[in-house]
Design an enzyme around this catalytic site. Structure first.
Site, PDB file in Angstrom:
ATOM      1  N   TYR A  13      11.082  16.996 -43.427  1.00 52.66           N
ATOM      2  CA  TYR A  13      11.538  16.453 -42.149  1.00 52.66           C
ATOM      3  C   TYR A  13      12.352  17.503 -41.388  1.00 52.66           C
ATOM      4  O   TYR A  13      13.247  18.145 -41.928  1.00 52.66           O
ATOM      5  CB  TYR A  13      12.403  15.207 -42.359  1.00 52.66           C
ATOM      6  N   GLY A  18      13.791  12.837 -35.298  1.00 55.50           N
ATOM      7  CA  GLY A  18      14.049  11.453 -34.942  1.00 55.50           C
ATOM      8  C   GLY A  18      12.779  10.635 -34.938  1.00 55.50           C
ATOM      9  O   GLY A  18      12.010  10.623 -35.898  1.00 55.50           O
TER      10      GLY A  18
END
Length: 518
Positions: free
Chosen positions: A63, A70
């Site tokens: 990530y 987000g």
């Protein structure tokens, strides 16, 4: 009257826990920062980026490294663009507005962010930590706009200005001047860093802005509690009040420790261990009699608020957490600033109540119906001159205005959570707004304190001049303190503008210029 400086010369990150005082000393440039050289610390820091490199080669999905941010976490970033992605995160968050943080505030933010990254769970390189150390010690700070953070996912927009400084983008403050970051770093011999994929996320996705500001706010509130106590003691004398309201036995039956400490300081200032000072009134008005109970709320809250702030300060508060030694990527919400939001919302309430207390004391001093023989508005003019002089009349109006504004700002910011970023950030802390509100309430209350302090010292001097108090019978520490204020501010006999006098007094309060109670 100068406060004793007991700050360290160097604050070392990576060894002991950082304290609020450490951050404040760095922010005020009374000490520098350094990183631990212990093998345990260095190994922990280096393990993070090494694990990320290994994971990227083996798994290919991390990530914020191989994905968007987000709500865009489902967007995969192709390999050739990995190295560009971090710069986009820094740049698209460059949209802050409002006033620019002062250098003191900005250094508190840098110190708080460095503390979090130095926990060793953010996946950043030692080189990045060293560059932050170099910037802090060289006195260069990013121009950080105050506004634009909702306090989760961290202070993204304000902290993007920290990341931008490290890569030589946007503006910084150096020696009091606003200059381009790249040229400033060149002047200092610092080479802009090339960010690795996880590093801007680690810098930005945390609570450093609100936490740094909270450290400053805490220290100012701690000092304000002492100053409000000293002002109250002077006002008890000026208003011919009773010192038995602060009796030691009285405060054993309601044993809040902070409240009791305020009462103890008042007994000390009033020489209450000697013959008790009585007036014709059995009970004084609440703003004198209940002062330990008002100021004591803040004094009792400070230890709890310290725990909240220092735990946040000494935490890894970004996302994801990188456990390099254990080889885990832990996705969570440590960027959420709820504890700081609560601390700042609570503290501003306590501070504003002190403003209100001092405002009520000022009203008693000014009004001949309540001030027990002092001249109207504390004017020092004599004879015919008294008819055209107005003493502290306008100052009291200012005190009322500043108090009202402080009280207006006590609405908790944390209850105004908004859903944002495509409902990914659907519950946010508003911690940075709470911290900014708290600092504003402190500023307003310090203005109140400066005004009431000057008025209280005038009132006490009027009693001494009229022979109602013998200056030698007063607590000599209090008398010396009062004389110092009168030397700085001047006795107000003829009307004169007091703005600059009050500004200088506010500045002394904010710099904690007097040692009040040990």
């Amino acid at each position: 009257m100068n406060a004793v400086n007991t700050m360290k010369m160097t604050v070392c990150l990576g060894e002991d826990r950082l304290s609020i005082e450490d951050v404040v000393s760095v922010a005020e440039q009374t000490c520098q920062v350094t990183l631990s050289s212990s093998p345990q610390f260095l190994n922990r820091i280096q393990a993070g980026p090494a694990f990320l490199d290994k994971l990227l080669k083996e798994d290919g999905k991390i990530y914020g490294v191989t994905t968007g941010y987000g709500d865009s976490c489902t967007v995969s970033v192709p390999y050739p663009l990995y190295e560009e992605l971090p710069y986009h995160l820094v740049r698209f968050h460059g949209c802050g507005l409002g006033n620019i943080l002062s250098p003191v505030y900005a250094r508190s933010v840098l110190c708080a962010r460095l503390s979090s990254l130095a926990q060793g769970y953010s996946g950043v390189r030692l080189e990045l930590l060293n560059q932050l150390v170099d910037c802090i010690n060289a006195g260069v700070v990013p121009c950080i706009p105050e506004e634009g953070s909702v306090g989760a996912s961290g202070d993204l927009t304000p902290l993007s200005y920290v990341a931008a400084m490290l890569i030589g983008e946007r503006d910084v403050l150096l020696n009091g001047e606003r200059v381009n970051a790249k040229s400033a770093l060149e002047q200092l011999g610092i080479t802009p860093i090339d960010l690795k994929p996880k590093e801007p996320l680690a810098i930005m996705n945390g609570t450093a802005m609100m936490t740094g500001l909270a450290c400053i706010a805490f220290k100012r509130a701690q000092y304000l509690a002492q100053l409000a106590t000293r002002i109250t003691g002077i006002n008890v004398l000026a208003l011919k009040g009773n010192d038995y309201h602060f009796d030691e036995k009285l405060f054993t039956v309601k044993p809040h420790p902070g409240q009791g400490e305020i009462a103890q300081w008042l007994r000390q200032d009033l020489n209450a261990h000697e013959a008790p000072r009585h007036s014709e009134r059995l009970q004084d008005r609440y703003s004198l009699r209940c002062a330990p109970h008002v100021i004591g709320v803040m004094q009792d809250a400070l230890p709890m608020l310290r725990q909240f702030i220092e735990n946040e300060l000494n935490s890894a508060n970004d996302n994801p957490i990188i456990d390099g030694e254990g080889e885990h990527v832990l996705h969570g919400g440590h960027f959420y600033g709820g504890h700081i939001a609560f601390a700042m919302d609570s503290l501003k309430n306590c501070v504003a109540n002190v403003a209100d207390l001092l405002d009520r004391q000022m009203a008693l001093l000014m009004d001949t119906k309540f001030n027990h023989g002092l001249p109207a508005n504390l004017s020092g003019a004599k004879g015919d001159r008294a008819a055209i002089n107005h003493g502290f009349k306008a100052v009291q109006i200012g005190v009322s205005a500043w108090t009202a504004e402080a009280l207006k700002l006590t609405m908790p910011a944390s209850v105004f959570s908004r859903s944002t970023e495509c409902h990914n950030q659907d519950k946010v802390s508003m911690g940075t707004i709470a911290a900014r509100d708290c600092l504003r309430v402190l500023e307003l209350t310090e203005q109140v304190a400066a005004s009431v302090l000057m008025a209280a010292c005038q009132g006490l001097e009027l009693r001494v001049q009229n022979g109602e108090l013998n200056g030698t019978e007063l607590n000599q520490i209090v008398r010396q303190f009062q004389n110092g204020i009168l030397n700085d501010c001047g006795f107000v006999e003829e009307d004169r503008p007091l703005e600059n006098t009050l500004r200088n007094l506010v500045s002394k309060i904010q710099s904690r210029s007097w040692e009040l109670y040990s």
